[in-house]
Motif scaffolding. Structure first.
Motif, PDB file in Angstrom:
ATOM      1  N   TYR A   5       6.398   3.093  -6.049  1.00 52.06           N
ATOM      2  CA  TYR A   5       7.449   3.900  -5.419  1.00 52.06           C
ATOM      3  C   TYR A   5       8.624   3.029  -4.973  1.00 52.06           C
ATOM      4  CZ  TYR A   5       8.915   7.680  -2.114  1.00 52.06           C
ATOM      5  OH  TYR A   5       9.560   8.668  -1.419  1.00 52.06           O
ATOM      6  N   ILE A   6       8.340   1.971  -4.234  1.00 52.27           N
ATOM      7  CA  ILE A   6       9.434   1.209  -3.631  1.00 52.27           C
ATOM      8  C   ILE A   6      10.188   0.326  -4.639  1.00 52.27           C
ATOM      9  CG2 ILE A   6       9.969  -0.571  -1.906  1.00 52.27           C
ATOM     10  CD1 ILE A   6       7.943   0.853  -0.082  1.00 52.27           C
TER      11      ILE A   6
ATOM     12  N   ILE B  42       4.558  -2.855   4.904  1.00 52.70           N
ATOM     13  CA  ILE B  42       4.610  -1.524   4.297  1.00 52.70           C
ATOM     14  C   ILE B  42       3.520  -1.377   3.243  1.00 52.70           C
ATOM     15  CG2 ILE B  42       5.998  -0.105   2.755  1.00 52.70           C
ATOM     16  CD1 ILE B  42       8.377  -0.793   4.441  1.00 52.70           C
TER      17      ILE B  42
ATOM     18  N   ASN C  59       0.801   1.374   3.361  1.00 51.31           N
ATOM     19  CA  ASN C  59       0.877   2.207   2.170  1.00 51.31           C
ATOM     20  C   ASN C  59       0.659   3.689   2.468  1.00 51.31           C
ATOM     21  OD1 ASN C  59       1.330   2.760  -0.451  1.00 51.31           O
ATOM     22  ND2 ASN C  59      -0.652   2.071  -1.231  1.00 51.31           N
TER      23      ASN C  59
ATOM     24  N   ASN D 219       6.368   4.803   3.534  1.00 49.67           N
ATOM     25  CA  ASN D 219       7.018   4.465   2.270  1.00 49.67           C
ATOM     26  C   ASN D 219       8.297   5.280   2.063  1.00 49.67           C
ATOM     27  OD1 ASN D 219       4.807   2.890   1.934  1.00 49.67           O
ATOM     28  ND2 ASN D 219       3.896   4.088   0.266  1.00 49.67           N
TER      29      ASN D 219
ATOM     30  N   ALA E 298       3.181   2.558  -2.619  1.00 55.73           N
ATOM     31  CA  ALA E 298       4.272   1.609  -2.369  1.00 55.73           C
ATOM     32  C   ALA E 298       4.506   0.671  -3.555  1.00 55.73           C
ATOM     33  CB  ALA E 298       3.972   0.795  -1.113  1.00 55.73           C
TER      34      ALA E 298
END
Lengths: 257, 205
Positions: A127-128, A57, A61, A66, A124
């Motif tokens: 965000y993740i 991921i 990106n 995502n 990512a």
């Protein structure tokens, strides 16, 4: 300044200390061995799989990939809440998912855009993991809050009915348990917000410092995330109860969960 | 059409038939005593009016309005329900009363603390009851407070489920006389002789 890479085999060195634990447990008849071994094994497999997945991921990106992963996390958290609280998937999964998906999504995008000021708010790297922290906290808060609300109503059915007779309005009649639920949900997070840094350094800060950030940078991130967790947990429980209660009562205001 | 109507009610509890083809009509301002033997569903019957018990079959109407999920709130707001085991909201008595009069349906009532202290006197409750916690009161005290609350709500229909049980004779008489002096539709559930020969219509099944 990057973190020192750990080779794949050295974590197993820790097993040196697990061995005496197992022997002691065995000798004293403490029935923990199976669970300890299972837990360590499962943790390793789980994290390795997530690691592989996340690695890809991060390479892609891409906004959609995502976001799909974030939605997957929200769904998993929703499912876990529904199961733990004994709700029905058919009626309550969607309300729960929306109920804490929305405040957390709004919060993460707000942080990325305005607080951190990222060029790509769906990056990512931010965000993740940040979303994971928000969701994890919302999850435990939701479970406490939802449980408090519905069990409170179930256990005080007569009192609830009497309030209905006094006010003839479901919202007013359930208000004491609603308030209790919000308080029960927020209590632990308020306590940990108060004492953060005194007792233990929070995980994210530790990670950042290990990753090479200066302590002050890590601290600012930690302040942001603590605030964000508190806020999204608060709105998450309100939304979750408000949305689940639509299908939790029948036409006569009976609790039908 | 009568003010309160039960038509062809059927109600089962755990496979036991409590009501079957039950009909009852009550006129406005009529005073009715439900004195059927225990286990015949007296409390269930009055709870049906509030939608707390929903019959398996049959229709109920209150003031010309058929009781359904849509009308239940409107109907509840016409009824004052006081039961023996009145679960008054938790908290300090004066706060609890004030909170009840802040509910939307009760806001039009002009509630004043002074009125409440007059009522305490009428009901032989000490004035310091106001500052006490509901949990710290005896069952009899709570019962009388619930009755005061019911009277102050000034609703059209009074449902009084064993409200005088456990009180002493003098107080009982006083309360019964007080209740019956009001121009309300009164439904009393009780086994007590004290309601006999006071002009209540006795309903037995």
């Amino acid at each position: 300044m990057g973190v020192q890479e750990i080779p794949f085999y050295t974590p197993f060195y820790l097993l040196i200390f697990v061995l005496p634990m197992i022997i002691i447990n065995f000798k004293l008849g403490i029935g923990l061995n199976k669970r300890i071994i299972y837990a360590l094994f499962r943790m390793t497999i789980q994290l390795v799989l997530v690691g592989f997945f996340l690695q890809y991921i991060f390479i892609f990106n891409n906004l959609w990939v995502n976001s799909a992963y974030v939605l997957f996390m929200i769904g998993a958290a929703g499912l876990s809440t529904v199961k733990t609280c004994g709700l029905t998937i058919k009626n309550q999964l969607l309300p729960i998912v929306i109920g804490f998906g929305i405040p957390n999504l709004v919060m993460i995008l707000f942080i990325n855009q305005f607080v951190i000021g990222l060029d790509n708010i769906f990056d990512a790297q931010y965000y993740i993991p940040l979303m994971g922290m928000l969701l994890g906290n919302s999850l435990s808060g939701n479970i406490i809050g939802i449980n408090t609300f519905y069990t409170g109503l179930k256990q005080n059915e007569r009192q609830y009915h009497y309030r209905l007779a006094l006010s003839a309005n479901q919202w007013e009649s359930t208000l004491p348990w609603y308030k209790e639920a919000i308080i029960a949900c927020m209590n632990p997070i308020i306590a940990s917000t108060e004492t953060v840094g005194l007792v233990s350094l929070p995980g994210m800060m530790t990670g950042q410092i290990l990753g090479g950030s200066m302590p002050m940078t890590a601290i600012v991130y930690q302040i942001v995330i603590m605030g964000a967790i508190l806020i999204s947990r608060y709105f998450g429980i309100h939304f979750s109860i408000l949305l689940t209660r639509k299908k939790a009562f029948d036409d006569y205001d009976w609790l039908i969960l | 059409m009568a003010y309160l109507e039960f038509r062809n009610i059927q109600l089962k509890f755990d496979e036991r038939m409590i009501f079957s083809g039950f009909d009852l009509a009550i006129e406005r301002h009529e005073k009715v005593l439900f004195c059927a033997p225990s286990g015949r569903g007296k409390t269930s019957l009055v709870k049906m009016l509030l939608g707390f018990v929903v019959p398996d079959q049959g229709e109920i109407s209150v003031a010309g309005v058929a009781l359904t999920g849509e009308t239940v709130n409107r109907i509840r707001s016409k009824i004052c329900y006081v039961s023996q085991d009145a679960d008054l909201p938790k908290g300090i008595v004066s706060d609890v009363f004030a909170a009840v009069f802040k509910f939307q349906v009760n806001r039009h009532l002009n509630y004043q603390k002074a009125v409440l202290s007059d009522w305490l006197e009428t009901m032989c409750l000490p004035q310091d009851t106001l500052g006490k916690n509901i949990d710290a009161l005896s069952g009899g005290e709570r019962q009388r407070l619930a009755l005061i609350l019911g009277i102050l709500l000034d609703r059209d229909i009074w449902i009084l489920d064993e409200v005088t049980t456990g009180l002493d004779q003098a107080l009982k008489t006083k309360i019964v006389e007080l209740i019956l002096s009001y121009d309300k539709t009164v439904l009393v559930v009780s086994h007590d002789d004290i309601y006999q020969n006071r002009g209540l219509r006795e309903v037995i099944w």
